[in-house]
Design an enzyme around this catalytic site. Structure first.
Site, PDB file in Angstrom:
ATOM      1  N   HIS A 104      -1.733   1.316  -4.498  1.00 57.22           N
ATOM      2  CA  HIS A 104      -1.916   2.563  -4.353  1.00 57.22           C
ATOM      3  C   HIS A 104      -1.083   3.440  -5.179  1.00 57.22           C
ATOM      4  CE1 HIS A 104      -4.025   1.761  -0.245  1.00 57.22           C
ATOM      5  NE2 HIS A 104      -4.434   1.234  -1.140  1.00 57.22           N
TER       6      HIS A 104
ATOM      7  N   GLN B 274       0.922  -1.204  -0.047  1.00 59.73           N
ATOM      8  CA  GLN B 274      -0.113  -0.114  -0.026  1.00 59.73           C
ATOM      9  C   GLN B 274       0.748   1.305   0.051  1.00 59.73           C
ATOM     10  OE1 GLN B 274      -3.182  -0.422   3.215  1.00 59.73           O
ATOM     11  NE2 GLN B 274      -2.057  -2.109   3.228  1.00 59.73           N
ATOM     12  N   ASN B 275       2.124   0.948   0.124  1.00 59.98           N
ATOM     13  CA  ASN B 275       3.100   2.191   0.367  1.00 59.98           C
ATOM     14  C   ASN B 275       3.321   2.865  -1.290  1.00 59.98           C
ATOM     15  OD1 ASN B 275       3.060   1.562   2.954  1.00 59.98           O
ATOM     16  ND2 ASN B 275       5.172   0.713   2.754  1.00 59.98           N
TER      17      ASN B 275
END
Ligand SMILES: [Zn+2]
Length: 380
Positions: free
Chosen positions: A148, A114-115
């Site tokens: 993301h 998600q980073n």
């Protein structure tokens, strides 16, 4: 009648046995890691809701959502310029390198991250990309899926399809208003107020949107002539505090901000004209925006298909490691359960046991800073 009991709440049993984890890891090939902000904390990359960040005084939606973009793209770009700069100054930590090392040893390893900080990529993990649309080139054997997006991709906000990868320019497109000094100067003005509001043990939780609402209300009460700006003022902020106790302090702040009778507007709007922001070279009509997924936006269909392939279409999964992410938040919770359904045993790495909500008794739980813990448990 209910029996009265004085027995304490049972302490949940935690399986933090590294040898048994390592034994399982050694026999695993199909491994997924679900990764969140905790992985990069040791690299000094602030998590989104880090209270020490000057941006913490803003609503997430103002600086990271389609609505926020529509309202003030300059503010959104200033926020993302700060995040880009922070990520560029950070270095991958031992956990990033340990994951890259694991990826080399285990062909069936995939990281679902998600980073957006680019640290796993910089440590050497290759991006999985079937059609070259996410990372610039096709790579079927890549072992990183960026759920993301990333801070260093730029896309056309108008949707003309223009995409730019690996743009590490600072400021972006040479935009003067996105230079470090310009942002610092603006944040310093906001911070004068923020610092004062932190006085006392329990500072009021006040969002910038609330300020705006108050300003609008004042405008209605005072009338157009008396209330010059729709933006909140130092005077508006005053009404949120205990004026009796902090009268002197407030006057001081008023002077510092340069307020004339509380009329100076607080810099909650960036005041940046669209012409000063990065322009799309594709259509020459719209602005470029960061290639990340904002609040209120969904993960791209392409990424969903790629994760489905890993989680649902595989023959089975041996191990799922959840690192530095709250298991309550989608997609981590869903991914973890889907991996379990494919036979995976689960290991959690987090600073707080409370964040391992969907853990089961035979899961491993390793509490501590991911930067240190991950390297220790993945060491062959
Ligand atoms: Zn465009």
């Amino acid at each position: 009648m209910a029996e009265s009991t004085s027995s304490p709440t049972p302490v949940p049993k935690v399986n933090d046995d590294i040898p048994s984890f390592k034994a399982h890891l050694a026999n695993s090939n199909r491994i997924i890691a679900i990764i969140g902000a905790g992985l990069s904390a040791a690299s000094g990359v602030a998590t989104f809701r880090d209270k020490t960040s000057p941006w913490a005084t803003y609503d997430s939606f103002m600086i990271s959502s389609p609505a926020g973009w529509k309202r003030d793209p300059g503010l959104v770009w200033q926020f993302y310029s700060s995040r880009r700069r922070e990520a560029l100054l950070a270095k991958p930590n031992a956990a990033h390198y340990a994951l890259v090392d694991l990826a080399k040893r285990k062909e069936g390893f995939t990281a679902l991250s998600q980073n957006v900080d680019g640290l796993l990529e910089r440590a050497g993990l290759e991006i999985r990309d079937h059609d070259g649309k996410s990372a610039g080139e096709e790579n079927n054997s890549g072992q990183l899926i960026r759920l993301h997006g990333d801070l260093f991709s730029l896309v056309c906000a108008g949707g003309c399809g223009y995409v730019e990868h690996d743009n590490v320019d600072d400021p972006v497109y040479g935009c003067r208003v996105l230079a470090e000094e310009a942002i610092k100067e603006r944040m310093a003005r906001v911070h004068i107020l923020g610092a004062d509001m932190d006085l006392g043990k329990k500072p009021p939780k006040v969002s910038a949107l609330l300020f705006e609402g108050i300003a609008l209300k004042n405008k209605r009460i005072l009338g157009e002539e008396k209330f010059r700006e729709a933006n909140p003022t130092v005077g508006d902020a005053k009404s949120l505090r205990d004026v009796q106790d902090r009268k002197g302090k407030n006057e001081e702040i008023g002077k510092e901000v340069g307020a004339k009778g509380g009329g100076e507007t607080l810099a909650l709007h960036s005041g940046i004209d669209k012409s000063e922001l990065p322009q799309c070279p594709g259509c020459k009509k719209d602005l470029l925006r960061p290639g990340v997924v904002w609040f209120g936006e969904s993960i791209s269909e392409k990424i969903i298909l790629e994760t489905d392939e890993i989680l649902d279409k595989s023959d089975g999964i041996d191990l799922c490691v959840v690192i530095g992410t709250s298991s309550q938040v989608w997609p981590a919770a869903g991914f973890c359960e889907r991996a379990r359904a494919k036979g995976a045993r689960v290991a959690w790495v987090n600073t707080r046991i409370e964040d391992c909500k969907s853990r089961r008794e035979d899961d491993w739980v390793f509490l501590g800073d991911a930067g240190e813990v991950v390297a220790r448990i993945l060491e062959p």
